[in-house]
Design a protein around this motif. Structure first.
Motif, short mmCIF file in Angstrom:
data_model
loop_
_atom_site.label_atom_id
_atom_site.label_comp_id
_atom_site.label_asym_id
_atom_site.label_seq_id
_atom_site.Cartn_x
_atom_site.Cartn_y
_atom_site.Cartn_z
N VAL A 49 1.19 -1.15 0.14
CA VAL A 49 -0.11 0.16 0.35
C VAL A 49 1.34 1.44 0.20
N THR A 50 0.47 2.32 -0.35
CA THR A 50 1.17 3.05 -1.10
C THR A 50 0.75 4.08 0.23
N GLN A 51 1.96 5.02 1.08
CA GLN A 51 1.13 6.03 2.02
C GLN A 51 1.81 7.26 1.67
N PRO A 52 0.47 8.11 1.83
CA PRO A 52 -0.23 7.59 3.36
C PRO A 52 -1.61 6.95 2.45
N LEU A 53 -2.60 6.10 2.79
CA LEU A 53 -3.43 5.70 2.95
C LEU A 53 -5.07 6.71 2.22
N LYS A 54 -4.90 6.75 1.66
CA LYS A 54 -6.55 7.85 1.70
C LYS A 54 -7.64 7.67 1.65
N PRO A 55 -8.24 7.78 2.38
CA PRO A 55 -9.75 7.50 2.51
C PRO A 55 -10.63 7.42 1.86
N VAL A 56 -11.75 6.62 1.99
CA VAL A 56 -13.60 6.81 0.92
C VAL A 56 -13.74 7.74 1.57
N ILE A 57 -14.43 9.16 0.29
CA ILE A 57 -15.23 10.11 1.23
C ILE A 57 -16.46 9.84 1.42
N ARG A 58 -17.04 8.77 0.51
CA ARG A 58 -18.33 8.20 0.67
C ARG A 58 -18.78 7.46 0.15
N ILE A 59 -20.05 6.30 0.20
CA ILE A 59 -20.76 5.33 -0.40
C ILE A 59 -21.38 6.54 -2.19
N ALA A 60 -21.39 6.90 -3.49
CA ALA A 60 -22.07 7.59 -3.89
C ALA A 60 -23.10 7.79 -3.99
N THR A 61 -23.71 8.71 -3.65
CA THR A 61 -25.87 9.31 -3.61
C THR A 61 -26.18 9.15 -5.47
N ALA A 62 -27.38 9.12 -5.19
CA ALA A 62 -28.03 9.29 -6.72
C ALA A 62 -27.12 10.43 -7.26
N GLU A 63 -27.28 11.78 -6.36
CA GLU A 63 -26.88 12.61 -6.61
C GLU A 63 -25.82 12.47 -7.34
N ASP A 64 -24.92 11.70 -7.16
CA ASP A 64 -23.25 12.03 -7.42
C ASP A 64 -23.26 11.40 -9.02
N ASP A 65 -24.06 9.79 -8.73
CA ASP A 65 -24.90 9.09 -10.15
C ASP A 65 -24.99 9.89 -11.53
N ALA A 66 -25.64 10.92 -10.94
CA ALA A 66 -26.35 11.56 -12.01
C ALA A 66 -25.00 12.78 -12.36
N LEU A 67 -24.21 13.29 -11.47
CA LEU A 67 -23.40 14.55 -11.97
C LEU A 67 -22.20 13.37 -13.03
N ALA A 68 -21.95 12.72 -12.38
CA ALA A 68 -21.30 11.67 -13.06
C ALA A 68 -21.30 10.92 -14.63
N VAL A 69 -23.04 10.87 -14.72
CA VAL A 69 -23.15 11.26 -16.34
C VAL A 69 -23.35 12.21 -17.29
N LYS A 70 -23.45 13.12 -16.39
CA LYS A 70 -22.94 14.61 -16.42
C LYS A 70 -22.16 15.13 -17.01
N ASN A 71 -21.26 14.92 -16.01
CA ASN A 71 -19.87 14.92 -16.71
C ASN A 71 -19.45 14.47 -17.86
N LYS A 72 -19.90 12.77 -18.66
CA LYS A 72 -19.26 12.23 -19.34
C LYS A 72 -19.73 12.85 -21.19
N GLU A 73 -20.90 13.34 -20.61
CA GLU A 73 -21.87 14.23 -21.59
C GLU A 73 -20.72 15.72 -21.70
N LYS A 74 -20.89 16.52 -20.99
CA LYS A 74 -19.33 17.58 -21.00
C LYS A 74 -18.13 17.19 -21.79
N GLU A 75 -17.86 15.91 -21.46
CA GLU A 75 -16.73 15.18 -22.10
C GLU A 75 -16.54 15.13 -23.41
N LYS A 76 -18.12 15.05 -23.85
CA LYS A 76 -18.43 15.09 -25.55
C LYS A 76 -17.51 16.44 -25.08
N LYS A 77 -18.45 17.20 -24.75
CA LYS A 77 -18.47 19.07 -25.93
C LYS A 77 -17.25 19.49 -25.73
N ALA A 78 -16.52 18.38 -24.83
CA ALA A 78 -15.42 19.54 -24.93
C ALA A 78 -14.19 18.71 -25.31
#
Length: 304
Positions: free
Chosen positions: A56-85
């Motif tokens: 393990v590469t130290q320091p081991l960073k923690p998980v901030i949170r398990i993804a919520t429905a809002e996080d999932d929606a933002l990830a999909v939105k980012n994918k669309e933005k990547e195509k435009k970019a």
């Protein structure tokens, strides 16, 4: 021992370890984590498990949170933005007449940075391009030059075997491959026959290397003199590596005959294996050039 989960940020990408913080996180779930690039959205490919500290590469960073429905929606939105970019960057590259090939565009989850991956034959002065892109996206811009292996991994495709490319479908890291592996497996040393769609040696040459090395170590070379278990002496005509059979030219009653034996039925003096390279000058030069490129090719820049 330390408890970790394994997270991947792109298909067939490198797996990174994070501290689950005591949470019950299962394979297939999405999590939000902090990386060197910022806050990222990844998929868990290794559930909670214990690994040795030195892995393990130290320091081991923690998980901030398990993804919520809002996080999932933002990830999909980012994918669309990547195509435009991607399309905007293509226009800017054409505007500045830069000799570079855009491969991919990627937003960090928190939108603090946009990364553009490209290939080019040499160094490219893209300072003006970065200024234009920063004016459009109003965020940090990073242009990263990648190699042909990374390009193929990102784009994907079908290999000469008819299956999806290993690097795009499951291979996390590029394994070191060499001409020696092709020789060991008795493959054609014609560069066009052992090169992948990226123009480098096929990654799958590594798959059976250890097996062939082990099997070849038990066999004589073609042309070696051997003694059979029925008291005959002869010269090796050919070998079947996987079946561990050897065809031997023996002389009986003044006539030569080819007989097949199991390697266990033969006695011979082990020798250093010879390289069979029946290539013309053009093929030898192409082979040498391919080996040079292999040595120059660095590790994946997608995972830096």
């Amino acid at each position: 021992m330390i408890k970790v989960i394994g997270v991947r940020f792109r298909q067939a990408g490198k797996i990174y370890y994070f501290d689950p913080q005591g949470n019950s996180i299962e394979r297939g779930q999405h999590v939000i984590v902090e990386t060197a690039r910022g806050v990222e959205y990844g998929v868990v490919v290794l559930g909670v498990r214990e690994v040795e500290d030195d892995k393990v590469t130290q320091p081991l960073k923690p998980v901030i949170r398990i993804a919520t429905a809002e996080d999932d929606a933002l990830a999909v939105k980012n994918k669309e933005k990547e195509k435009k970019a991607y399309n905007i960057c293509l226009e800017k590259i054409k505007k500045h007449d830069l000799d570079m090939k855009l491969i991919d565009a990627e937003y960090t989850f928190d939108n603090n940075k946009v990364l553009f991956y490209f290939t080019a034959d040499g160094r490219v002065d893209f300072r003006e391009l970065v200024k234009d892109l920063a004016a459009v996206f109003k965020t940090r811009i990073e242009l990263r030059q990648i190699g042909v292996r990374d390009e193929t991994k990102a784009v994907g495709g079908i290999s000469i075997c008819g299956r999806p490319l290993c690097c795009n479908s499951y291979l996390s890291d590029f394994v070191p491959v060499s001409i020696k592996m092709a020789k060991e497996q008795n493959l054609s040393l014609n560069p066009t026959k052992i090169s992948g769609v990226c123009g480098r040696l096929m990654c799958c040459l590594k798959n059976e290397e250890e097996t062939y090395e082990e099997l070849n170590s038990r066999l004589p070379n073609v042309g070696d003199n051997v003694t059979t278990d029925d008291g005959l002496k002869g010269e090796v005509h050919s070998v079947s590596v996987l079946r561990q059979n050897v065809k031997v030219i023996v002389e009986l009653d003044g006539a030569k005959e080819i007989r097949e034996y199991k390697v266990a039925q033969l006695k011979f003096k082990p020798k250093r294996r010879r390289d069979n390279m029946n290539l013309d000058d053009a093929e030898l030069k192409a082979l040498e050039a391919l080996e040079r490129k292999e040595k120059m090719e660095g590790k994946s820049k997608f995972d830096d």
